[in-house]
Design a protein around this motif. Structure first.
Motif, PDB file in Angstrom:
ATOM      1  N   ALA A 154      29.507  15.558 -82.556  1.00  0.00           N
ATOM      2  CA  ALA A 154      28.982  14.283 -82.056  1.00  0.00           C
ATOM      3  C   ALA A 154      27.904  13.743 -82.985  1.00  0.00           C
ATOM      4  O   ALA A 154      27.840  12.544 -83.263  1.00  0.00           O
ATOM      5  N   HIS A 155      27.047  14.636 -83.470  1.00  0.00           N
ATOM      6  CA  HIS A 155      25.983  14.219 -84.381  1.00  0.00           C
ATOM      7  C   HIS A 155      26.575  13.657 -85.674  1.00  0.00           C
ATOM      8  O   HIS A 155      26.102  12.644 -86.201  1.00  0.00           O
ATOM      9  N   GLU A 156      27.633  14.291 -86.174  1.00  0.00           N
ATOM     10  CA  GLU A 156      28.275  13.814 -87.401  1.00  0.00           C
ATOM     11  C   GLU A 156      28.917  12.442 -87.198  1.00  0.00           C
ATOM     12  O   GLU A 156      28.806  11.556 -88.048  1.00  0.00           O
TER      13      GLU A 156
ATOM     14  N   SER B 157      29.398   5.726 -84.926  1.00  0.00           N
ATOM     15  CA  SER B 157      29.579   5.490 -83.495  1.00  0.00           C
ATOM     16  C   SER B 157      28.357   4.773 -82.936  1.00  0.00           C
ATOM     17  O   SER B 157      27.242   4.932 -83.439  1.00  0.00           O
ATOM     18  N   PHE B 158      28.578   3.985 -81.897  1.00  0.00           N
ATOM     19  CA  PHE B 158      27.506   3.143 -81.350  1.00  0.00           C
ATOM     20  C   PHE B 158      26.583   3.931 -80.428  1.00  0.00           C
ATOM     21  O   PHE B 158      25.369   3.751 -80.432  1.00  0.00           O
ATOM     22  N   SER B 159      27.171   4.811 -79.599  1.00  0.00           N
ATOM     23  CA  SER B 159      26.356   5.553 -78.651  1.00  0.00           C
ATOM     24  C   SER B 159      27.088   6.814 -78.201  1.00  0.00           C
ATOM     25  O   SER B 159      28.240   7.054 -78.573  1.00  0.00           O
TER      26      SER B 159
ATOM     27  N   LEU C 151      20.739   9.993 -79.727  1.00  0.00           N
ATOM     28  CA  LEU C 151      20.076  11.192 -80.236  1.00  0.00           C
ATOM     29  C   LEU C 151      19.261  11.883 -79.144  1.00  0.00           C
ATOM     30  O   LEU C 151      19.231  13.113 -79.057  1.00  0.00           O
ATOM     31  N   ASP C 152      18.607  11.094 -78.302  1.00  0.00           N
ATOM     32  CA  ASP C 152      17.844  11.659 -77.190  1.00  0.00           C
ATOM     33  C   ASP C 152      18.758  12.428 -76.240  1.00  0.00           C
ATOM     34  O   ASP C 152      18.410  13.510 -75.748  1.00  0.00           O
ATOM     35  N   ARG C 153      19.940  11.878 -75.980  1.00  0.00           N
ATOM     36  CA  ARG C 153      20.888  12.556 -75.085  1.00  0.00           C
ATOM     37  C   ARG C 153      21.385  13.855 -75.698  1.00  0.00           C
ATOM     38  O   ARG C 153      21.528  14.862 -75.000  1.00  0.00           O
TER      39      ARG C 153
ATOM     40  N   ALA D 154      21.212  19.806 -75.927  1.00  0.00           N
ATOM     41  CA  ALA D 154      20.896  21.038 -76.646  1.00  0.00           C
ATOM     42  C   ALA D 154      19.830  21.847 -75.905  1.00  0.00           C
ATOM     43  O   ALA D 154      19.905  23.077 -75.827  1.00  0.00           O
ATOM     44  N   SER D 155      18.853  21.151 -75.333  1.00  0.00           N
ATOM     45  CA  SER D 155      17.784  21.823 -74.594  1.00  0.00           C
ATOM     46  C   SER D 155      18.323  22.514 -73.360  1.00  0.00           C
ATOM     47  O   SER D 155      17.957  23.639 -73.028  1.00  0.00           O
ATOM     48  N   GLU D 156      19.233  21.828 -72.659  1.00  0.00           N
ATOM     49  CA  GLU D 156      19.838  22.417 -71.465  1.00  0.00           C
ATOM     50  C   GLU D 156      20.634  23.654 -71.834  1.00  0.00           C
ATOM     51  O   GLU D 156      20.625  24.658 -71.127  1.00  0.00           O
ATOM     52  N   GLY D 157      21.330  23.593 -72.983  1.00  0.00           N
ATOM     53  CA  GLY D 157      22.106  24.742 -73.427  1.00  0.00           C
ATOM     54  C   GLY D 157      21.203  25.924 -73.757  1.00  0.00           C
ATOM     55  O   GLY D 157      21.544  27.077 -73.484  1.00  0.00           O
ATOM     56  N   ALA D 158      20.028  25.639 -74.340  1.00  0.00           N
ATOM     57  CA  ALA D 158      19.095  26.697 -74.694  1.00  0.00           C
ATOM     58  C   ALA D 158      18.506  27.366 -73.444  1.00  0.00           C
ATOM     59  O   ALA D 158      18.300  28.566 -73.378  1.00  0.00           O
ATOM     60  N   VAL D 159      18.256  26.538 -72.404  1.00  0.00           N
ATOM     61  CA  VAL D 159      17.666  27.066 -71.169  1.00  0.00           C
ATOM     62  C   VAL D 159      18.630  27.990 -70.465  1.00  0.00           C
ATOM     63  O   VAL D 159      18.295  29.042 -69.950  1.00  0.00           O
TER      64      VAL D 159
END
Length: 215
Positions: A92-94, A100-102, A202-204, A209-214
């Motif tokens: 998604a980042h790539e 991509s718009f969003s 990017l915020d999403r 990623a944060s949720e995955g780490a938790v």
């Protein structure tokens, strides 16, 4: 206002439920098409003009990115909103970096989906205005070239009233289109919308990623 069309390329029924009904209810007159395969989606892209496209990462990457290449070739300026699961963050980042718009992260929040689609539709209309103005400017320059610069040219127009009338009519049409879309800040607005949308995406991704780490 003309009805705006949206293509959703998604096989996840939960994600479809989160976008289909809310969009139909909260964006009046939207013409929403759903495809659940790369082949069907590619055919629709070749047959229709869409104002916004929503597609999941797996479909965009399937078959050597056939769907993504088709979208870029036939709908280059149409905003693309990508739906992303936790395992899709890198891809998604790539894709976000390449145009991509969003991004909408799963499970999809219906309210966020509506906001993102509305913003994408506004951006698409704005880009159409800019393109229309550019075409009008190009036509205006061509019409100006037809006007006589010396007495011989004036004689030619005098002998051919139809040519003069045709040129004047075309010139008037171009001027009208330029006046209707004249706004020195059109480009700035388009860039601002694009930057805002990408920052939200990017915020999403960061939250995902944060949720995955938790967990």
């Amino acid at each position: 206002m003309d009805a705006q069309s949206l293509l959703v390329v998604e096989a996840d029924n939960q994600a479809l439920y989160a976008v289909d009904r809310p969009l139909r209810e909260r964006i009046p007159g939207i013409d929403l098409h759903v495809s659940k395969s790369v082949e069907e989606a590619a055919h629709r892209l070749q047959s229709f003009r869409y104002d916004t496209i929503i597609a999941s990462i797996p479909f965009l990457l399937e078959c050597n990115q056939h769907l993504l290449h088709t979208k870029r070739a036939l709908h280059a300026t149409t905003p693309l909103i990508v739906t992303v699961g936790k395992s899709d963050r890198r891809q998604a980042h790539e894709i976000l970096q390449t145009g991509s718009f969003s991004i909408l992260t799963k499970p999809i929040d219906p309210g966020e989906a509506v906001k993102s689609v509305r913003l994408a539709l506004w951006q698409n209309r704005l880009l159409k205005l800019i393109a229309s103005r550019e075409k009008a400017l190009a036509a205006f320059r061509e019409h100006i070239k037809k006007f006589p610069e010396d007495w011989r040219g004036e004689e030619l127009f005098a002998r051919s009233p139809a040519l003069m009338e045709k040129t004047l009519t075309a010139l008037g049409t171009s001027l009208q289109r330029m006046e209707e879309t004249h706004d020195p800040y059109l480009y700035d607005i388009a860039v601002s919308i694009d930057l805002r949308s990408r920052q939200r995406a990017l915020d999403r991704l960061f939250r995902l990623a944060s949720e995955g780490a938790v967990h």
